[in-house]
Enzyme design. Structure first.
Site, PDB file in Angstrom:
ATOM      1  N   GLN A   1      43.275  38.765  35.589  1.00  0.00           N
ATOM      2  CA  GLN A   1      42.217  38.938  36.316  1.00  0.00           C
ATOM      3  C   GLN A   1      41.476  40.155  35.804  1.00  0.00           C
ATOM      4  O   GLN A   1      41.271  41.425  35.471  1.00  0.00           O
ATOM      5  CB  GLN A   1      42.083  38.912  37.700  1.00  0.00           C
ATOM      6  CG  GLN A   1      40.971  38.786  38.079  1.00  0.00           C
ATOM      7  CD  GLN A   1      40.672  38.748  39.859  1.00  0.00           C
ATOM      8  OE1 GLN A   1      41.034  39.948  40.118  1.00  0.00           O
ATOM      9  NE2 GLN A   1      40.835  37.309  39.626  1.00  0.00           N
TER      10      GLN A   1
ATOM     11  N   PRO B   1      46.480  37.680  42.389  1.00  0.00           N
ATOM     12  CA  PRO B   1      45.909  39.109  42.262  1.00  0.00           C
ATOM     13  C   PRO B   1      45.468  39.568  43.331  1.00  0.00           C
ATOM     14  O   PRO B   1      44.189  39.356  44.007  1.00  0.00           O
ATOM     15  CB  PRO B   1      44.715  38.535  41.191  1.00  0.00           C
ATOM     16  CG  PRO B   1      43.692  37.682  41.554  1.00  0.00           C
ATOM     17  CD  PRO B   1      44.708  36.043  42.341  1.00  0.00           C
TER      18      PRO B   1
ATOM     19  N   CYS C   1      36.506  38.931  45.144  1.00  0.00           N
ATOM     20  CA  CYS C   1      37.292  39.909  46.087  1.00  0.00           C
ATOM     21  C   CYS C   1      35.854  40.190  47.418  1.00  0.00           C
ATOM     22  O   CYS C   1      35.184  40.412  46.830  1.00  0.00           O
ATOM     23  CB  CYS C   1      37.187  40.990  45.086  1.00  0.00           C
ATOM     24  SG  CYS C   1      37.632  42.768  46.088  1.00  0.00           S
TER      25      CYS C   1
ATOM     26  N   GLY D   1      44.904  31.298  50.921  1.00  0.00           N
ATOM     27  CA  GLY D   1      44.384  31.423  52.210  1.00  0.00           C
ATOM     28  C   GLY D   1      45.289  30.710  53.453  1.00  0.00           C
ATOM     29  O   GLY D   1      45.474  29.738  53.437  1.00  0.00           O
ATOM     30  N   ASP D   2      46.198  31.595  53.622  1.00  0.00           N
ATOM     31  CA  ASP D   2      46.968  31.686  55.353  1.00  0.00           C
ATOM     32  C   ASP D   2      48.300  31.421  54.713  1.00  0.00           C
ATOM     33  O   ASP D   2      48.196  30.308  55.915  1.00  0.00           O
ATOM     34  CB  ASP D   2      45.778  31.505  56.152  1.00  0.00           C
ATOM     35  CG  ASP D   2      44.711  32.367  56.495  1.00  0.00           C
ATOM     36  OD1 ASP D   2      44.786  33.074  55.935  1.00  0.00           O
ATOM     37  OD2 ASP D   2      43.761  31.467  57.005  1.00  0.00           O
TER      38      ASP D   2
END
Length: 340
Positions: A70, A16, A100, A202-203
């Site tokens: 979400q 999201p 967030c 992540g990444d």
């Protein structure tokens, strides 16, 4: 793959992202290989339910199931009501935003700022799960609010006790924002302790990285965000690589041209011409990032004030690219740009 009772194409999820994972982008990513796409966050403030922005975010017409929405906020009662409201309007999974890092969210003690108050985390999760007993509720968090206060394991236990059905973990603290290296070791520790599915985030920007993250963390699924901006075909590339160990060829210029045009048409239809024109600019910039002549193209394109001229500029640029090479080049620095 089965996920919370829903059959999915695979275990690759679209993260999201505020202002990005609208219905056109979610539908495109699913078409290009994503198993699940989570909506951009919807406010829990009922006073805004009638706003054009909130109504648009609750529009799931024609979306491939399951629809995951979400919600964001810091008040348990309002979050419970937001969950009920979105289920009535088509949500099949409710996801709670506690990941967030944006200041405008954290300044009102929502998003990842909630990780500072574990008691409040528990009250919110309990309230939302009770509010929609027939709908799976998931949670997205970070590893903690700073490197001295990583409490993802503690939040996992609170989540499991509250009835949360799956946990997405971005391998950074709130203080890290999007800088530094993702903490896959933390995700691995959470997965080892978990009784519910864990989604690593992540990444993850290449097929090789996707396989590596699965190997390191043991996660049940992967969540991909910024790397898919302007590269929705990344999902099919990862899916193919994980299944076969082989790479798909780089996308052809004419295919990407067609994908972008279809994406633009969906944006114009969804938002209307005026707003769609503005929203389209960032997507066009992402699609053309790093390509020959793209800086001058983007500068000129951002000055255009009509849909017709915007589409013509895109056509002219991609026809010129196709005349030089039939495939878009893969750029080594894209991954570095995304991690920066």
């Amino acid at each position: 793959m089965q996920f919370l009772g829903f059959p999915l194409r695979n275990n690759l999820f679209v993260a999201p992202m505020a202002g990005v994972t609208d219905r056109p982008f979610r539908q495109l990513c699913k078409k290009m290989g994503a198993g699940l796409a989570v909506s951009e966050m919807v406010t829990s403030n009922s006073l805004l339910y009638g706003s054009e922005k909130t109504r648009r975010r609750a529009n799931h017409q024609g979306e491939v199931a399951p629809v995951s929405v979400q919600i964001a906020g810091a008040d348990p009662v309002m979050m419970a009501e937001a969950a009920r409201h979105n289920v009535v309007h088509g949500a099949q999974i409710i996801d709670i935003n506690m990941g967030c890092p944006a200041k405008k969210i954290c300044n009102v003690m929502a998003g990842s700022a909630l990780l500072k108050d574990e008691a409040l985390v528990g009250r919110i999760l309990d309230a939302v799960v009770r509010a929609v007993p027939s709908t799976p509720v998931t949670l997205k968090i970070r590893t903690g609010w700073d490197t001295a206060n990583r409490n993802a394991l503690s939040i996992l236990h609170i989540a499991e006790q509250s009835g949360i059905r799956a946990l997405a973990l971005h391998g950074r603290t709130r203080a890290c924002g999007y800088t530094g290296r993702a903490e896959y070791e933390t995700i691995r520790a959470v997965k080892a302790a978990a009784q519910i599915p864990i989604i690593a985030n992540g990444d993850i920007d290449t097929p090789e990285k996707a396989r590596l993250v699965l190997e390191i963390t043991g996660a049940d699924a992967l969540m991909i965000g910024r790397a898919a901006q302007g590269r929705p075909w990344l999902f099919r590339e990862i899916e193919h690589f994980l299944a076969t160990g082989r790479y798909l060829p780089p996308p052809r210029v004419d295919e990407i041209h067609a994908v972008l045009l279809e994406h633009l048409e969906d944006l114009y239809l969804f938002y209307g011409s005026e707003t769609g024109l503005r929203i389209a600019r960032k997507h066009i910039s992402w699609y053309t990032r790093g390509l020959v002549g793209s800086a001058a193209f983007r500068h000129g394109m951002n000055q255009l004030l009509t849909v017709a001229r915007q589409k013509q500029a895109v056509n002219d640029y991609f026809f010129a690219l196709a005349a030089q090479d039939e495939r878009l080049p893969y750029l080594a620095d894209i991954g570095q740009e995304l991690a920066a």
